[in-house]
Design a protein around this motif. Structure first.
Motif, PDB file in Angstrom:
ATOM      1  N   PHE A  11       0.835  -1.059  -0.256  1.00 56.02           N
ATOM      2  CA  PHE A  11       0.027   0.615   0.250  1.00 56.02           C
ATOM      3  C   PHE A  11       0.943   1.364  -0.444  1.00 56.02           C
ATOM      4  CE2 PHE A  11      -2.963  -3.122   1.942  1.00 56.02           C
ATOM      5  CZ  PHE A  11      -3.393  -3.127   0.630  1.00 56.02           C
ATOM      6  N   ASP A  12       1.951   1.410   0.299  1.00 53.54           N
ATOM      7  CA  ASP A  12       2.895   2.886   0.473  1.00 53.54           C
ATOM      8  C   ASP A  12       3.866   2.477  -0.845  1.00 53.54           C
ATOM      9  OD1 ASP A  12       3.707   5.016   1.593  1.00 53.54           O
ATOM     10  OD2 ASP A  12       5.270   3.190   2.476  1.00 53.54           O
ATOM     11  N   ARG A  13       3.439   2.361  -2.080  1.00 51.64           N
ATOM     12  CA  ARG A  13       4.261   2.008  -3.509  1.00 51.64           C
ATOM     13  C   ARG A  13       3.793   4.282  -3.337  1.00 51.64           C
ATOM     14  NH1 ARG A  13       1.747  -2.512  -7.384  1.00 51.64           N
ATOM     15  NH2 ARG A  13       2.069  -3.997  -6.148  1.00 51.64           N
ATOM     16  N   PRO A  14       5.415   3.941  -4.143  1.00 54.25           N
ATOM     17  CA  PRO A  14       5.689   5.397  -4.238  1.00 54.25           C
ATOM     18  C   PRO A  14       4.695   5.755  -5.343  1.00 54.25           C
ATOM     19  CG  PRO A  14       7.973   4.407  -4.277  1.00 54.25           C
ATOM     20  CD  PRO A  14       6.633   3.890  -4.164  1.00 54.25           C
ATOM     21  N   ALA A  15       4.548   5.190  -6.248  1.00 55.14           N
ATOM     22  CA  ALA A  15       3.345   5.634  -7.323  1.00 55.14           C
ATOM     23  C   ALA A  15       2.237   6.525  -7.699  1.00 55.14           C
ATOM     24  CB  ALA A  15       4.032   4.733  -8.343  1.00 55.14           C
ATOM     25  N   SER A  16       1.449   5.400  -6.303  1.00 54.40           N
ATOM     26  CA  SER A  16       0.157   5.654  -5.828  1.00 54.40           C
ATOM     27  C   SER A  16      -0.318   5.802  -4.283  1.00 54.40           C
ATOM     28  CB  SER A  16      -0.675   4.178  -6.214  1.00 54.40           C
ATOM     29  OG  SER A  16      -0.093   3.070  -4.974  1.00 54.40           O
TER      30      SER A  16
ATOM     31  N   VAL B  28      -3.021  10.170   0.349  1.00 53.81           N
ATOM     32  CA  VAL B  28      -2.572  10.843   2.200  1.00 53.81           C
ATOM     33  C   VAL B  28      -2.570  10.429   3.273  1.00 53.81           C
ATOM     34  CG1 VAL B  28      -3.724  13.216   1.763  1.00 53.81           C
ATOM     35  CG2 VAL B  28      -4.224  12.062  -0.245  1.00 53.81           C
ATOM     36  N   ALA B  29      -3.122   9.630   3.559  1.00 56.75           N
ATOM     37  CA  ALA B  29      -2.584   9.060   5.027  1.00 56.75           C
ATOM     38  C   ALA B  29      -1.244   8.442   5.097  1.00 56.75           C
ATOM     39  CB  ALA B  29      -4.138   8.615   5.683  1.00 56.75           C
ATOM     40  N   PHE B  30      -0.906   8.027   4.098  1.00 56.86           N
ATOM     41  CA  PHE B  30       0.735   7.062   4.097  1.00 56.86           C
ATOM     42  C   PHE B  30       1.640   8.706   3.973  1.00 56.86           C
ATOM     43  CE2 PHE B  30      -0.519   2.861   3.240  1.00 56.86           C
ATOM     44  CZ  PHE B  30      -0.389   2.867   4.576  1.00 56.86           C
ATOM     45  N   ALA B  31       1.385   9.866   2.884  1.00 56.44           N
ATOM     46  CA  ALA B  31       2.567  10.849   3.042  1.00 56.44           C
ATOM     47  C   ALA B  31       2.106  11.519   3.761  1.00 56.44           C
ATOM     48  CB  ALA B  31       2.053  11.441   1.315  1.00 56.44           C
TER      49      ALA B  31
ATOM     50  N   GLY C 225      23.122  24.067 -10.046  1.00 57.51           N
ATOM     51  CA  GLY C 225      21.960  23.628 -10.911  1.00 57.51           C
ATOM     52  C   GLY C 225      21.460  22.777 -10.534  1.00 57.51           C
ATOM     53  N   LEU C 226      19.980  22.074 -11.135  1.00 59.34           N
ATOM     54  CA  LEU C 226      18.635  21.596 -10.656  1.00 59.34           C
ATOM     55  C   LEU C 226      18.752  20.301  -9.325  1.00 59.34           C
ATOM     56  CD1 LEU C 226      15.635  22.092 -10.674  1.00 59.34           C
ATOM     57  CD2 LEU C 226      15.564  21.118 -12.587  1.00 59.34           C
ATOM     58  N   VAL C 227      18.503  20.494  -9.034  1.00 59.07           N
ATOM     59  CA  VAL C 227      18.295  19.593  -7.542  1.00 59.07           C
ATOM     60  C   VAL C 227      17.455  18.202  -7.860  1.00 59.07           C
ATOM     61  CG1 VAL C 227      19.525  18.173  -5.759  1.00 59.07           C
ATOM     62  CG2 VAL C 227      20.216  20.060  -6.166  1.00 59.07           C
ATOM     63  N   GLY C 228      16.790  18.519  -7.930  1.00 61.59           N
ATOM     64  CA  GLY C 228      14.934  18.014  -8.069  1.00 61.59           C
ATOM     65  C   GLY C 228      13.968  18.916  -7.622  1.00 61.59           C
ATOM     66  N   ARG C 229      13.078  17.923  -7.038  1.00 64.77           N
ATOM     67  CA  ARG C 229      11.846  18.402  -6.698  1.00 64.77           C
ATOM     68  C   ARG C 229      11.213  17.959  -5.531  1.00 64.77           C
ATOM     69  NH1 ARG C 229       7.460  18.410 -11.323  1.00 64.77           N
ATOM     70  NH2 ARG C 229       8.521  16.395 -11.828  1.00 64.77           N
ATOM     71  N   VAL C 230      10.611  19.453  -4.231  1.00 66.21           N
ATOM     72  CA  VAL C 230      10.364  18.445  -3.131  1.00 66.21           C
ATOM     73  C   VAL C 230       8.823  17.566  -3.001  1.00 66.21           C
ATOM     74  CG1 VAL C 230       9.106  19.977  -1.281  1.00 66.21           C
ATOM     75  CG2 VAL C 230      11.439  21.335  -2.621  1.00 66.21           C
ATOM     76  N   TYR C 231       8.435  17.035  -2.351  1.00 65.01           N
ATOM     77  CA  TYR C 231       7.706  15.616  -2.408  1.00 65.01           C
ATOM     78  C   TYR C 231       7.781  16.043  -0.316  1.00 65.01           C
ATOM     79  CZ  TYR C 231      10.031  11.377  -1.949  1.00 65.01           C
ATOM     80  OH  TYR C 231      10.999  10.571  -1.187  1.00 65.01           O
ATOM     81  N   GLU C 232       6.252  14.932  -0.150  1.00 65.21           N
ATOM     82  CA  GLU C 232       6.502  14.949   1.569  1.00 65.21           C
ATOM     83  C   GLU C 232       6.587  16.114   1.696  1.00 65.21           C
ATOM     84  OE1 GLU C 232       6.560  10.051   0.859  1.00 65.21           O
ATOM     85  OE2 GLU C 232       7.761  11.128   2.059  1.00 65.21           O
TER      86      GLU C 232
END
Lengths: 320, 173
Positions: A35-40, A43-46, A166-173
């Motif tokens: 259930f904790d797959r990054p692709a899906s 919101v509760a897990f995140a 340069g660009l490192v990445g993007r923010v998530y969580e």
């Protein structure tokens, strides 16, 4: 001896590898993986993950302090002999940088004139939020870093993260006091980019290797080895023109990118709270069309107008 | 004379266990790449779990192994459950059993740790493949495995040496 041995044995007996608990935990672990797959990820897990990193961030920050304190020791001893040559090189670079600084100021003034003429509201570059890396775990699954600032500092999911190069990445969580940065090399990273020289578009896709792939380049892409790759801004999430890296051909005829951000270990980064600029023409057109819509009569009225009646009698008729 | 010392010893060991686990997890996640020359990182948490499950099995019940695995998942940003499952299964298969517990000689300990490590990495790789939907990069796993095998004898030597110096002949379960 015997009594001590028996006592300890008894103490151990109650906490041995219990088969029931073991099987239960195996099931829980398997369920979590499912259930904790990054692709899906829900919101509760995140939210749970972000809350955990909020709690762990101060401890990680504390653990990172001694590492930061000793990080310069290696290069210091190694480069003592090269200091004079490096100093001369830096002076030369400073002279060149002054020319670019002057050019940048002129361009900024020019852009300000354009923005004022077009009434465009863009984010100022000084709005970037500085943050230190507090955790840099390495592993086969996720290429991400934890930074010590979160929603409290104005950081939100999707914001681009850059370092000196340069660009490192993007923010998530994003948590309250911490945020995770998904690096360009991660499996789940897809960034729209372009070749700076030819404007050829592509998608930069991470595959957990050091050099992310360039995909969807088209049949005859105008790209050469050493071309500068920048963000294209086509997704509306990243600004256009952020330096990403240099194009590198692969043996199988594909292309990969050697990232600028990998030139030095990523310690201090800037998070750019980028909000895409609204195109004035479209905005004006939308406002204008909204105004027109409010001025237009209702469908019944329109029908009566088309039939040659006046609006007033039609309304009266409708009302009666 | 020895009684009070004897009673307090498990608490000191428990404290040592907790501190070593926390240190292992923090060190695993810390930005050590900033220090020039440190580019590889062994699997510290697995080493600590393995050694404590041999030295003091009652400090490493399944729930503790699970908690350490989940914490590592959360700290590293990996999908939850990968390291928890991997550690649980590998430790349950290769942990020292019987009255004698962990042996006092280094080679069998290192050998058994090698098995634990390989199984743990294989499970983690498979679970990661399932969770990500793509093949995880094998290189970091191989590097981690080699680094762990090279680093483990040093830690195991310290643990065995401590055991040889201890009064009790029985350790393990």
């Amino acid at each position: 001896m015997a009594s001590r041995r028996t006592a300890r044995h008894d103490a151990e007996h109650g906490v041995r590898f219990s088969r029931t608990i073991f099987i239960m935990l195996i099931v829980v672990s398997s369920a979590l993986i499912m259930f904790d797959r990054p692709a899906s990820r829900s919101v509760a897990f995140a939210g749970f993950r972000a809350s955990f990193t909020d709690i762990a961030a101060p401890l990680l920050e504390l653990a990172a302090q001694p590492i930061r304190a000793v990080k310069g020791i290696g290069p210091y001893f190694r480069m003592q002999g090269d200091l004079a040559a490096e100093n001369a090189e830096l002076r030369q670079q400073l002279i060149e940088a002054r020319y670019w600084e002057d050019l940048a100021y002129r361009q900024r003034d020019r852009i300000e004139v354009y923005e004022s003429a077009l009434n465009v509201q863009t984010q100022a570059t000084q709005d970037r939020i500085g943050a230190w890396t507090v955790a840099d775990p390495r592993g086969p699954f996720v290429h991400a870093r934890l930074i010590g600032r979160g929603r409290n500092a104005g950081i939100a999911d999707g914001y681009p993260v850059i370092n000196l190069y340069g660009l490192v990445g993007r923010v998530y969580e994003t948590g309250e006091r911490s945020a995770r940065v998904l690096l360009l090399t991660d499996l789940n990273s897809n960034i729209p980019v372009m070749v700076d020289r030819s404007n050829s578009r592509a998608i930069l896709t991470g595959d957990n290797s050091e050099y992310p792939r360039l995909q969807y380049l088209g049949r005859n892409p105008d790209i050469e080895a050493g071309d500068r790759i920048v963000s294209s801004g086509d997704d509306g999430v990243l600004p256009r023109g952020l330096p990403v890296g240099v194009a590198v051909p692969t043996r199988d005829g594909g292309w990969r990118v050697e990232l600028y951000s990998d030139q030095a270990p990523i310690d201090f980064v800037w998070v750019w709270p980028y909000v895409p600029a609204v195109i004035p023409q479209r905005e004006e057109a939308e406002t204008a069309s909204a105004e027109v819509e409010t001025d237009l009569p209702a469908p019944a009225e329109t029908a009566s107008v088309e039939a040659g009646d006046t609006a007033q009698p039609a309304t009266e008729e409708g009302g009666q | 004379m020895r009684k009070p010392k004897e009673r307090s010893a498990p608490y000191w060991s428990a404290l040592g266990c907790v501190l070593s686990v926390v240190a292992a997890l923090l060190f695993q996640a810390a930005p050590t790449r900033l220090i020039e020359g440190i580019t590889i990182m062994p699997t510290w948490p697995l080493m600590v779990i393995f050694l404590w499950s041999g030295l003091r099995p009652y400090f490493m019940p399944p729930i503790a192994v699970f908690a350490i695995g989940i914490t590592q998942d959360l700290l590293t940003g990996a999908p939850m459950g990968i390291w928890a499952l991997s550690y649980l299964v590998s430790i349950s298969v290769f942990r020292f059993r019987g009255e004698d517990g962990m042996p006092r000689d280094l080679p069998p300990i290192v050998l058994r740790f090698g098995g634990t490590l390989l199984l743990a990495q294989a499970i983690a790789f498979s679970a990661g493949f399932f969770a990500l939907g793509e093949m995880p990069h094998l290189q970091p796993l191989i590097i981690e495995t080699i680094a762990s095998i090279l680093m483990f004898p040093m830690l195991a030597f310290l643990a065995v040496r401590r055991r040889r110096g201890s009064r009790s002949g029985f350790i393990g379960g």
